[in-house]
Design a protein around this motif. Sequence first.
Motif, PDB file in Angstrom:
ATOM      1  N   ARG A 114      48.238  23.776  76.100  1.00  0.00           N
ATOM      2  CA  ARG A 114      49.092  22.862  76.876  1.00  0.00           C
ATOM      3  C   ARG A 114      48.315  21.652  77.367  1.00  0.00           C
ATOM      4  N   LEU A 115      47.027  21.818  77.679  1.00  0.00           N
ATOM      5  CA  LEU A 115      46.200  20.670  78.069  1.00  0.00           C
ATOM      6  C   LEU A 115      46.147  19.647  76.937  1.00  0.00           C
ATOM      7  N   ASN A 116      45.918  20.123  75.738  1.00  0.00           N
ATOM      8  CA  ASN A 116      45.845  19.214  74.592  1.00  0.00           C
ATOM      9  C   ASN A 116      47.190  18.563  74.306  1.00  0.00           C
ATOM     10  N   GLN A 117      48.243  19.340  74.421  1.00  0.00           N
ATOM     11  CA  GLN A 117      49.572  18.781  74.191  1.00  0.00           C
ATOM     12  C   GLN A 117      49.909  17.729  75.241  1.00  0.00           C
ATOM     13  N   ALA A 118      49.592  18.032  76.514  1.00  0.00           N
ATOM     14  CA  ALA A 118      49.882  17.088  77.583  1.00  0.00           C
ATOM     15  C   ALA A 118      49.043  15.824  77.449  1.00  0.00           C
ATOM     16  N   LEU A 148      43.115  15.023  81.398  1.00  0.00           N
ATOM     17  CA  LEU A 148      43.537  16.148  80.575  1.00  0.00           C
ATOM     18  C   LEU A 148      42.571  16.387  79.419  1.00  0.00           C
ATOM     19  N   CYS A 149      42.127  15.317  78.793  1.00  0.00           N
ATOM     20  CA  CYS A 149      41.164  15.460  77.691  1.00  0.00           C
ATOM     21  C   CYS A 149      39.852  16.059  78.195  1.00  0.00           C
ATOM     22  N   GLU A 150      39.394  15.572  79.345  1.00  0.00           N
ATOM     23  CA  GLU A 150      38.146  16.088  79.907  1.00  0.00           C
ATOM     24  C   GLU A 150      38.298  17.564  80.279  1.00  0.00           C
TER      25      GLU A 150
END
Length: 469
Positions: free
Chosen positions: A74-78, A90-92
């Motif tokens: 979900r972090l990657n999707q967001a 979010l990327c970090e």
Amino acid sequence: MRQALPDQAARERIHADHQANLVCVAGAGTGKTHELVERMVAAVATGAAPIACMAAITFTRKAAGELRGRFFRRLNQAADENVGTARDRLCEAAEQIDQCFIGTIHAFCARLLRERPLAAGLSPGFVEIEEREELGLLRAGWDGFVQECSENGDERLAIFDELGQSLEQLFAFFMRRCQFSDLALKHAAVERPDLDPAVEEVVSLLREVEPHIPDPPSEELDRFMRLVAGACHQVRFGGELREGDKAHLLTQFRSRAATSVTLNRWADQAFARRVRDDLLGSLRLRIDPVLRQWRQHLHGLIGAFVDEAMRWHRNQRLAAGTLTFQDLLESCAELLRANAGVREYFQRRYRILFVDEFQDTDPLQAEILLYLTGDDSSERDWRSLKPRPGSLFVVGDEKQSIYRFRRADVEVFRMARQCVSASAGKTVELTTSFRAVPPLVSWLNEAFEPLFAGHERRFQSEFANLRAI
């Protein structure tokens, strides 16, 4: 356009309100873990807390692994859905996901203790043992304590033998006691009762009943006949009865199952009816208070002995740097309770706690969570603490509380709701089921709502209607 859910407002609050503590009451199939992940992602995106200052606590390792995977995806999707600062955060976070603790409460306690082992009175190289290994450790600990008592000439061992309490019976109590070692037993010195008058009444009944027992005994004897035959043999040939033997005899004649009378097995059914309806009932009335005092007397002796064994075993474990799951909880709670500075450090270290399946949390675990989120680092009574705004998000369902035998019950969940409410937090409810079709949900609501209403709220959770989409 995507259709709004019946509980959409509650879900939006979970995603957006990071300044308030929230208790999410979610029935089965309502997507509670999904919403927990969404809140974690939103906390990262909005800068409510860096990922290294967040901790998510689950009930099992399997659930922790699944939660980590869902959070990472979900972090990657967001990150793909956002721009600017939010995307950077979010990327970090996705790159640093290993800095976010996601695991069981026992693993979380172990992490805290490893950061401050000396303050907790532990060896820095302590190891945790699995539950399946603990039984062997308990056996070795009990045997070691008993051996030391024997070598020191401890008179209590002979007393227990006289009272009919085998060391193997006490070991079963010891195992149970070690599961809840944070609770204090109520020790009361109760005088040993005189069992002889009650035993004489039993012997008098035996003399009256024995002539009515077939000799030799046959397979047609009912339970009471067998009990009488065996008791007569014990009294006649067993020699002088020890106190434990007397108590056992009284216990047998108090038991309704052991004294069950089957009338058609007796030659004199009128006598058998008199035994069943009059003699046994009056005998039980005289035995009951004697056995009650006997049990209270035993509890005082055995409780003190087992508590001493429990402390001896714990000291041996800690000295060897070997901790059970219960040790992790107790040591962590004591570390946070007794050290305001340590508590403040971990409150800065873990600014937001996310707790899944909170209905499975016992009081000791709740104590740890409130020390880490509480607004007063000097307060030792965890029940008086209020979580700092935005520091606590818990998900659970009273109706799924099934671990009362481990001290996890609805009262702990309700107390958490009160604590959150006292901190100006809120309770939100998820009522939309993604797991069942509308006809089934309607039937479940109609069938179970009146059943829930028929029980005291102290022992039964409130019913909540589900809605299917």
